[in-house]
Design a protein around this motif. Sequence first.
Motif, PDB file in Angstrom:
ATOM      1  N   ALA A  99      29.352 -20.014  -8.289  1.00  0.00           N
ATOM      2  CA  ALA A  99      30.006 -20.459  -7.060  1.00  0.00           C
ATOM      3  C   ALA A  99      30.671 -19.292  -6.346  1.00  0.00           C
ATOM      4  CB  ALA A  99      31.024 -21.549  -7.373  1.00  0.00           C
ATOM      5  N   LEU A 100      31.243 -18.354  -7.095  1.00  0.00           N
ATOM      6  CA  LEU A 100      31.885 -17.192  -6.481  1.00  0.00           C
ATOM      7  C   LEU A 100      30.857 -16.298  -5.807  1.00  0.00           C
ATOM      8  CD1 LEU A 100      34.409 -16.349  -9.349  1.00  0.00           C
ATOM      9  CD2 LEU A 100      34.904 -17.476  -7.165  1.00  0.00           C
ATOM     10  N   LEU A 101      29.693 -16.150  -6.429  1.00  0.00           N
ATOM     11  CA  LEU A 101      28.623 -15.356  -5.818  1.00  0.00           C
ATOM     12  C   LEU A 101      28.089 -16.027  -4.561  1.00  0.00           C
ATOM     13  CD1 LEU A 101      26.666 -14.346  -9.040  1.00  0.00           C
ATOM     14  CD2 LEU A 101      28.018 -12.814  -7.604  1.00  0.00           C
ATOM     15  N   GLU A 102      27.989 -17.356  -4.581  1.00  0.00           N
ATOM     16  CA  GLU A 102      27.398 -18.099  -3.472  1.00  0.00           C
ATOM     17  C   GLU A 102      28.340 -18.223  -2.280  1.00  0.00           C
ATOM     18  OE1 GLU A 102      26.144 -21.878  -4.865  1.00  0.00           O
ATOM     19  OE2 GLU A 102      24.773 -21.076  -6.347  1.00  0.00           O
ATOM     20  N   THR A 103      29.643 -18.310  -2.531  1.00  0.00           N
ATOM     21  CA  THR A 103      30.565 -18.706  -1.460  1.00  0.00           C
ATOM     22  C   THR A 103      31.589 -17.653  -1.083  1.00  0.00           C
ATOM     23  OG1 THR A 103      32.109 -19.709  -3.048  1.00  0.00           O
ATOM     24  CG2 THR A 103      30.363 -21.133  -2.159  1.00  0.00           C
ATOM     25  N   THR A 104      31.641 -16.526  -1.792  1.00  0.00           N
ATOM     26  CA  THR A 104      32.633 -15.498  -1.477  1.00  0.00           C
ATOM     27  C   THR A 104      31.976 -14.121  -1.430  1.00  0.00           C
ATOM     28  OG1 THR A 104      33.285 -14.813  -3.729  1.00  0.00           O
ATOM     29  CG2 THR A 104      34.277 -16.841  -2.870  1.00  0.00           C
ATOM     30  N   GLY A 105      32.725 -13.160  -0.890  1.00  0.00           N
ATOM     31  CA  GLY A 105      32.295 -11.769  -0.913  1.00  0.00           C
ATOM     32  C   GLY A 105      33.040 -10.970  -1.955  1.00  0.00           C
ATOM     33  N   THR A 106      33.631 -11.657  -2.921  1.00  0.00           N
ATOM     34  CA  THR A 106      34.406 -11.001  -3.975  1.00  0.00           C
ATOM     35  C   THR A 106      33.546  -9.964  -4.708  1.00  0.00           C
ATOM     36  OG1 THR A 106      35.666 -13.032  -4.279  1.00  0.00           O
ATOM     37  CG2 THR A 106      35.817 -11.393  -6.026  1.00  0.00           C
ATOM     38  N   PRO A 107      34.061  -8.747  -4.916  1.00  0.00           N
ATOM     39  CA  PRO A 107      33.272  -7.734  -5.640  1.00  0.00           C
ATOM     40  C   PRO A 107      32.856  -8.221  -7.022  1.00  0.00           C
ATOM     41  CG  PRO A 107      35.194  -6.735  -4.602  1.00  0.00           C
ATOM     42  CD  PRO A 107      35.360  -8.216  -4.448  1.00  0.00           C
TER      43      PRO A 107
END
Length: 332
Positions: A277-285
């Motif tokens: 979900a973090l990969l799909e919905t954010t630009g977090t490194p």
Amino acid sequence: MHPPARRGPSVSVLAYDGMSVFETGIVTEVFGLPRPEFDVPWYDLTMCAEDPGPLRVIGGASLYTPHGLDAFATAQTVIVPGVSDITADPSPELVAALRQAHRRGARIMSICSGAFALAGAGLLDGRRATTHWRYADQLRRRHPGVDVDPGVLYIDNGDVLTSAGSAAGLDLCLHIVRRDFGAAIANAVARRLVIQPHRDGGQAQFIEAPMSAHSDDDRVARSMAWALANLPSPITVDALARQARMSARTYLRHFTRSTGTTPIRWLIDQRIQASLALLETTGTPIEEIARTVGFDTAVTYRHHFAQAMRTSPSAYRRAFHLGSGRSAPATN
């Protein structure tokens, strides 16, 4: 005057005498229903049969389609949702249709026992494939050239895709939507179906095993719930065993009996799933995502991600980020 509706990617699904309508219904639900809420030309689905006309389905009903194998072989995505008899070879006509579709570049897909038809057509030779876990041994015996993996929900080889028992067809259909139209649309379809965009684990967790209803199993379940609530923290087998109030050796035995895997393997899988979900919905490194879901380093995260997803976190993000539009082909 309204402009003519845009036709989307063509999909054909095989109906057969004596079939269950569930697997075919999965295909119809995902690819056949109109989706005017999306600004993309949705799929153009055709139901076909080896012998056009009325077909008997389980429950005493009948289904009629005028479309035969000629129409079946011409679609861009060709789906076999099952076979009537896993001990019988597919007919020469069906084999020819599948091979013809494959030669011209169609995407060939099976659900559950449909893998036997793909294997019978030679499309799975030298490839990793899956089917319902109950049929895995028979698929190996009948088609020794196929690398059968009974522990996953689906496998994407690019041009040929296979899925496990029945409901795993939904996972594969959503994966196809994600490949074709991107994460945002696939997630929206999942919400319409009231299912998870990503289902954790594989079919190994559902394989029948002798298991007693014992209080220790509840203690293992409580330790797993604790782990999920504390995923970013360092978690060891000893820590899990303490939550279950067992010795580490006893905990390992009960955990494996209850889940079919080890605590560390299960924990890695949960952390990978939490990262999607973090990969799909954010630009977090990537480095921060690794820490957020509990991996010591980004190197460790990338290693385990590649083993589980057959791609890298960065490639997964490029394919499935909500803002990426249509996704690139992926493997799973």
